[in-house]
Design a protein around this motif. Structure first.
Motif, PDB file in Angstrom:
ATOM      1  N   ARG A 169       0.844  -1.197   0.000  1.00  0.00           N
ATOM      2  CA  ARG A 169       0.000   0.000   0.000  1.00  0.00           C
ATOM      3  C   ARG A 169       0.875   1.241   0.000  1.00  0.00           C
ATOM      4  NH1 ARG A 169      -5.238  -0.182   3.740  1.00  0.00           N
ATOM      5  NH2 ARG A 169      -4.041   1.428   4.787  1.00  0.00           N
ATOM      6  N   HIS A 217      -3.834   1.253  -9.944  1.00  0.00           N
ATOM      7  CA  HIS A 217      -3.718   1.617  -8.524  1.00  0.00           C
ATOM      8  C   HIS A 217      -2.398   2.346  -8.253  1.00  0.00           C
ATOM      9  CE1 HIS A 217      -7.264  -0.765  -7.590  1.00  0.00           C
ATOM     10  NE2 HIS A 217      -6.744  -1.754  -8.292  1.00  0.00           N
ATOM     11  N   THR A 256      -2.453   4.647  -4.816  1.00  0.00           N
ATOM     12  CA  THR A 256      -2.918   3.825  -3.694  1.00  0.00           C
ATOM     13  C   THR A 256      -2.007   2.619  -3.431  1.00  0.00           C
ATOM     14  OG1 THR A 256      -4.411   2.659  -5.195  1.00  0.00           O
ATOM     15  CG2 THR A 256      -5.330   4.497  -3.931  1.00  0.00           C
TER      16      THR A 256
END
Length: 330
Positions: free
Chosen positions: A137, A218, A223
C-alpha cells in the motif's frame, strides 16, 4: 508353387510402394494444411489474460494461415483440463493450445496429471515473457524490497504476502523470494489477482505478488507502490521500479511466459510454418505494443527447440523449489 511365389512378390511390391508413398502423402497433407478452422485451446476463464491474448493472436494468425482461428476456453485445474485435451487431440495442426507459465508450475507439482507436460507436446513458438511485481500500500512504511525482507527477518511468519492462489506462479515467486532471502513470509492465497489486490488495499496482507499490468491503475492513482519487478530487466510500464536483483537479491529472476503448443507428432512442415507465422505476428510493432500494454511483457520469438528446453528447465526449477520449501498445492 510359382503362383504362390508370384502372389507374395506382388504383395511385397504393393507394401514397398505404400511405404514409399507415405512420406509423400504426409508432405501433401502438410502442404494443404490448414483446410478448415483451427482451434486454439487455453485453460482459463473467458475474459482473463490468457483469453485476451489468445483472441489477440487469433485474428492475425488466422489471416496468415488463410483459415479462422477459433479460441476455446477450457478452464479448470490450473490450466490442466485444456492441456489434457490438447495432448489427446489429433496431431494434424487443427488443434493448438495457448500455454502459460502455469503449465510448468502444474507439472512441477505433478499431482493427478493425465499427460506428460513435455513429452506429449510439440512446442511451436513462444509469444511473450513478462514479470511479476511486489507491491505494498502507498501508506506502508516499507519503502523498498530490502525493507520488506528485513522486516520478514525480524518477524518470521508474521509478514504476509498475497497471491492469486495456492500453487499459482505468483505463489511460487513469493516462495522463491523466501528461499533466496532466507526469510519466512507467510503466504495468503486469494481467488485471483483482483481479489488479492482488493485485500491488499484493505490492509489484509503486508504485500502482494501480482502482475504489473493488473495493479498499474492503482499505482498511477497513488494507492499502491511497487517495490520491485521479478524480471531480469526493468518494466517498460514502470521504468523507475528496480528489479529484485537490483533491489536486494543479485541474480534473482522469475518471469512467466505465454506460448503456443500442439499435440506431439505434428508434421515438421506444419511446425515450421506455425512458428514462422507466430514469430512474424508477435514481432509486428502493433502487437509488440499490445503485449506491453496487456502484460508489461516483451515478445519472444524463441524456436520450438528452445521453447521445449525452456519449459523443461522451468519445470525442473519449480520442482526443486517446491521440494526445498515443502510447498503443498492445496
Amino acid at each position: 508353387m510359382r503362383r504362390a511365389s508370384d502372389a507374395r512378390t506382388a504383395i511385397a511390391r504393393r507394401t514397398l510402394l505404400g511405404l514409399l508413398a507415405a512420406p509423400l502423402a504426409s508432405r501433401a497433407g502438410a502442404a494443404a494444411w490448414p483446410d478448415r478452422p483451427v482451434r486454439l485451446l487455453h485453460g482459463f476463464a473467458p475474459g482473463g489474460t490468457a483469453d485476451i491474448i489468445a483472441r489477440l493472436l487469433a485474428g492475425p494468425v488466422g489471416d496468415a494461415l488463410g483459415q479462422p482461428v477459433v479460441v476455446e476456453p477450457r478452464p479448470g485445474a490450473g490450466g490442466n483440463i485444456a492441456s489434457a485435451a490438447l495432448a489427446r487431440a489429433p496431431a494434424d495442426g487443427n488443434t493448438l493450445g495457448l500455454l502459460t507459465g502455469g503449465h510448468a508450475v502444474s507439472a512441477a507439482f505433478a499431482q493427478g496429471l493425465t499427460f506428460d507436460p513435455v513429452v506429449d507436446f510439440d512446442f511451436v513458438a513462444m509469444v511473450a515473457r513478462y514479470a511479476f511485481v511486489i507491491v505494498v500500500r502507498q501508506d506502508s512504511p516499507l519503502r523498498d524490497l530490502a525493507g520488506l525482507l528485513a522486516l520478514a527477518r525480524e518477524r518470521p511468519g508474521r509478514v504476509t504476502f498475497g497471491s492469486a492462489g495456492v500453487g499459482s506462479t505468483h505463489h511460487l515467486v513469493g516462495e522463491m523470494l523466501n528461499a533466496a532471502a532466507g526469510v519466512q513470509m507467510l503466504h495468503v492465497p486469494y481467488r485471483g489477482d483482483a481479489a488479492g489486490t482488493t485485500a491488499l488495499l484493505g490492509g489484509e496482507v503486508t504485500a502482494m505478488v501480482t502482475t504489473s499490468a493488473g495493479v498499474l491503475p492503482h499505482v498511477r492513482a497513488g494507492t499502491l507502490r511497487c517495490l520491485a519487478v521479478s524480471s531480469v530487466r526493468r518494466s517498460a510500464l514502470l521504468p523507475d521500479v528496480p528489479t529484485v536483483a537490483e533491489a536486494a537479491l543479485p541474480g534473482f529472476e522469475a518471469p512467466t511466459w505465454v506460448g503456443i503448443a500442439a499435440p506431439r507428432g505434428l508434421p515438421p512442415e506444419v511446425i515450421a510454418r506455425l512458428h514462422a507465422v507466430v514469430a512474424q505476428v508477435t514481432a509486428a510493432p502493433p502487437m509488440r505494443q499490445r503485449l506491453v500494454e496487456l502484460l508489461d511483457g516483451e515478445a519472444d520469438g524463441a524456436s520450438p527447440e528452445a521453447m521445449r528446453a525452456f519449459v523443461a528447465s522451468e519445470i525442473a526449477r519449480w520442482r526443486d523449489l517446491i521440494q526445498r520449501q515443502g510447498i503443498r498445492p492445496e
